[in-house]
Write an enzyme that holds these catalytic residues in place. Structure first.
Site, PDB file in Angstrom:
ATOM      1  N   CYS A 108      -5.634   9.931   9.248  1.00  0.00           N
ATOM      2  CA  CYS A 108      -6.765   9.085   8.834  1.00  0.00           C
ATOM      3  C   CYS A 108      -7.820   8.930   9.925  1.00  0.00           C
ATOM      4  O   CYS A 108      -8.924   8.468   9.659  1.00  0.00           O
ATOM      5  CB  CYS A 108      -6.260   7.720   8.391  1.00  0.00           C
ATOM      6  N   HIS A 231     -12.032   3.061   8.437  1.00  0.00           N
ATOM      7  CA  HIS A 231     -11.145   3.775   7.513  1.00  0.00           C
ATOM      8  C   HIS A 231     -10.722   2.791   6.420  1.00  0.00           C
ATOM      9  O   HIS A 231     -10.450   1.626   6.685  1.00  0.00           O
ATOM     10  CB  HIS A 231      -9.933   4.288   8.283  1.00  0.00           C
ATOM     11  N   ASN A 261      -7.253   4.826  -0.645  1.00  0.00           N
ATOM     12  CA  ASN A 261      -7.228   5.424   0.693  1.00  0.00           C
ATOM     13  C   ASN A 261      -7.342   6.950   0.553  1.00  0.00           C
ATOM     14  O   ASN A 261      -6.421   7.587   0.057  1.00  0.00           O
ATOM     15  CB  ASN A 261      -5.907   5.018   1.376  1.00  0.00           C
TER      16      ASN A 261
HETATM   17  O1  UT7 Z   1      -4.151   5.179   5.988  1.00  0.00           O
HETATM   18  C1  UT7 Z   1      -2.968   5.143   6.704  1.00  0.00           C
HETATM   19  C2  UT7 Z   1      -2.553   3.825   7.003  1.00  0.00           C
HETATM   20  N1  UT7 Z   1      -1.866   3.180   5.901  1.00  0.00           N
HETATM   21  C3  UT7 Z   1      -1.960   1.869   5.849  1.00  0.00           C
HETATM   22  O2  UT7 Z   1      -2.698   1.324   6.607  1.00  0.00           O
HETATM   23  C4  UT7 Z   1      -1.095   1.091   4.881  1.00  0.00           C
HETATM   24  C5  UT7 Z   1      -0.656  -0.185   5.566  1.00  0.00           C
HETATM   25  N2  UT7 Z   1       0.221  -1.022   4.775  1.00  0.00           N
HETATM   26  C6  UT7 Z   1      -0.192  -1.718   3.689  1.00  0.00           C
HETATM   27  O3  UT7 Z   1      -1.330  -1.598   3.281  1.00  0.00           O
HETATM   28  C7  UT7 Z   1       0.740  -2.699   3.062  1.00  0.00           C
HETATM   29  O4  UT7 Z   1       1.871  -2.877   3.894  1.00  0.00           O
HETATM   30  C8  UT7 Z   1       1.200  -2.313   1.616  1.00  0.00           C
HETATM   31  C9  UT7 Z   1       0.043  -2.392   0.669  1.00  0.00           C
HETATM   32  C10 UT7 Z   1       1.796  -0.915   1.632  1.00  0.00           C
HETATM   33  C11 UT7 Z   1       2.278  -3.294   1.145  1.00  0.00           C
HETATM   34  O5  UT7 Z   1       1.743  -4.613   1.163  1.00  0.00           O
HETATM   35  P1  UT7 Z   1       2.553  -5.807   1.823  1.00  0.00           P
HETATM   36  O6  UT7 Z   1       1.774  -7.010   1.619  1.00  0.00           O
HETATM   37  O7  UT7 Z   1       2.888  -5.398   3.237  1.00  0.00           O
HETATM   38  O8  UT7 Z   1       3.838  -5.856   0.913  1.00  0.00           O
HETATM   39  P2  UT7 Z   1       5.345  -5.948   1.396  1.00  0.00           P
HETATM   40  O9  UT7 Z   1       5.819  -4.604   1.782  1.00  0.00           O
HETATM   41  O10 UT7 Z   1       5.505  -7.100   2.358  1.00  0.00           O
HETATM   42  O11 UT7 Z   1       6.020  -6.365   0.054  1.00  0.00           O
HETATM   43  C12 UT7 Z   1       5.890  -7.692  -0.497  1.00  0.00           C
HETATM   44  C13 UT7 Z   1       6.521  -7.687  -1.870  1.00  0.00           C
HETATM   45  C14 UT7 Z   1       7.893  -7.031  -1.890  1.00  0.00           C
HETATM   46  O12 UT7 Z   1       8.680  -7.722  -2.842  1.00  0.00           O
HETATM   47  P3  UT7 Z   1       9.789  -8.820  -2.383  1.00  0.00           P
HETATM   48  O13 UT7 Z   1      10.725  -8.062  -1.525  1.00  0.00           O
HETATM   49  O14 UT7 Z   1       9.020  -9.871  -1.656  1.00  0.00           O
HETATM   50  O15 UT7 Z   1      10.364  -9.263  -3.685  1.00  0.00           O
HETATM   51  C15 UT7 Z   1       7.615  -5.650  -2.378  1.00  0.00           C
HETATM   52  O16 UT7 Z   1       8.726  -5.058  -3.011  1.00  0.00           O
HETATM   53  O17 UT7 Z   1       5.701  -6.916  -2.763  1.00  0.00           O
HETATM   54  C16 UT7 Z   1       6.497  -5.905  -3.370  1.00  0.00           C
HETATM   55  N3  UT7 Z   1       5.660  -4.755  -3.628  1.00  0.00           N
HETATM   56  C17 UT7 Z   1       4.968  -4.583  -4.759  1.00  0.00           C
HETATM   57  N4  UT7 Z   1       4.877  -5.356  -5.850  1.00  0.00           N
HETATM   58  C18 UT7 Z   1       4.076  -4.903  -6.824  1.00  0.00           C
HETATM   59  C19 UT7 Z   1       5.416  -3.698  -2.803  1.00  0.00           C
HETATM   60  N5  UT7 Z   1       4.566  -2.834  -3.400  1.00  0.00           N
HETATM   61  C20 UT7 Z   1       4.276  -3.365  -4.614  1.00  0.00           C
HETATM   62  C21 UT7 Z   1       3.465  -2.955  -5.672  1.00  0.00           C
HETATM   63  N6  UT7 Z   1       3.388  -3.754  -6.774  1.00  0.00           N
HETATM   64  N7  UT7 Z   1       2.757  -1.807  -5.673  1.00  0.00           N
END
Ligand code: UT7
Length: 304
Positions: A108, A231, A261
């Site tokens: 990226c 980005h 992204n």
């Molecule tokens: O370009 C390269 C760089 N990439 C990035 O910069 C990506 C960086 N990371 C992120 O943008 C975020 O970490 C994500 C968008 C991937 C995830 O968001 P988050 O707020 O960090 O979610 P999390 O992993 O803390 O998950 C929170 C909850 C979990 O459920 P529980 O365990 O609390 O019940 C996940 O299972 O949200 C759940 N979850 C979802 N729910 C609905 C994770 N993905 C999804 C989804 N839809 N798509």
């Protein structure tokens, strides 16, 4: 000598996938995706070379440059059509360019590393460069992995860089934390894997520290920046970085809701859209920053 951006363009595939489309295939919702990422839809389709060719064609047309006058094509991509040859060779052929071509992979952040190379070559060797960022990460996303399937889209953005009397880049800052190479990766023949939470934390920390260092090195203040083009990975990363570096969101280009992204394409795509929206005037200072797999990051301040 120096260099100047004389043309820009972008290409997004026609096919659009909305959050509701994804919610029909996996356990997610429009509300979750919008709130946690800022994404409403993404464009999917085409190959990296096809999108790059279209973006390159648009940039050449906008700059009024004949493809035969381009001495070098640099394509930033993390999703080449094939492992070998470089995808830029196909783009070179499709555009009718006569100079050289190579790919640059820094995920990226790749477009910024490619921009630094393009500037050096235009400046020192009196060469016109076609610089493209193009990615089709949708081909490598596991459709059942809701952490990543909602994030990535396909697209391409391009710039024409020509030798000129002006300085194009006032300074850059770059870094890599190679120990983080297992946080976001694609193995041969496999799908993309990501530890989203850790990548998120490192993105905010590295981007903001790198930009603050860049401000110190160049003696440019956040108030001097006409537009910040980060980005586009997650709106919450963009908001966290802007608040740490004292740049208001109204001076920040945001395209993520429409594109998701798009990896190495996200910065040139956002820059080309900003130029099309008349948000840039000659002489404006623009801050670009990218962070991604590696973990690798880079920031530059350029003069439009
Ligand atoms: O370009 C390269 C760089 N990439 C990035 O910069 C990506 C960086 N990371 C992120 O943008 C975020 O970490 C994500 C968008 C991937 C995830 O968001 P988050 O707020 O960090 O979610 P999390 O992993 O803390 O998950 C929170 C909850 C979990 O459920 P529980 O365990 O609390 O019940 C996940 O299972 O949200 C759940 N979850 C979802 N729910 C609905 C994770 N993905 C999804 C989804 N839809 N798509």
């Amino acid at each position: 000598m120096g260099a100047r951006i004389t043309g820009w363009g972008y290409k997004l595939p026609e096919k659009v996938i909305t959050n509701d489309d994804l919610a029909q295939k996996m356990d997610t919702s429009d509300a979750w995706i919008r709130e946690r990422t800022g994404i409403a839809k993404r464009h999917i389709g085409g190959t990296t070379s096809e999108l790059a060719t279209e973006a390159g064609k648009a940039a050449l047309k906008a700059s009024g440059t004949d493809a035969k006058d381009i001495g070098l094509v640099i394509l930033a991509t993390a999703s080449p059509d094939r492992l070998m040859p470089a995808t830029s060779a196909k783009v070179h052929e499709q555009l009718g360019i006569q100079g050289g071509a190579f790919d640059c992979n820094a995920a990226c952040a790749g477009f910024i590393y490619a921009l630094l190379s393009a500037y050096g070559i235009a400046d020192k060797f009196d060469t016109k460069v076609l610089l493209i960022g193009s990615d089709t990460l949708s081909r490598f996303v596991d459709e059942q992995d809701r952490q990543t399937a909602v994030l990535f889209g396909d697209g391409a953005g391009a710039l024409v860089i020509e030798p000129d009397a002006e300085e194009l880049i006032l300074g850059f800052e770059a870094g890599t934390n190679g120990g983080g190479d297992n946080l976001l990766y694609i193995d041969h023949g496999d799908k993309l894997k990501m530890n989203g939470k850790e990548v998120f934390k490192q993105a905010v920390r590295s981007d903001s520290e790198s930009i603050k260092t860049l401000f110190r090195k160049t003696s440019v203040s956040p108030k001097d920046i006409k537009l910040f083009v980060p980005h586009q990975a997650n709106i919450r990363i963009i908001e966290a970085v802007t608040s740490r570096i004292d740049i208001p969101m109204e001076n920040t280009m945001v395209t993520i809701s429409e594109t998701g992204n798009t990896t190495a394409a996200s910065i040139p795509l956002a820059l080309a859209k900003a130029a099309d929206e008349n948000r840039l005037t000659r002489g404006d200072l623009i801050l670009l920053s990218g962070f991604g797999a590696g973990m690798t990051w880079a920031s530059v301040i350029l003069k439009w």
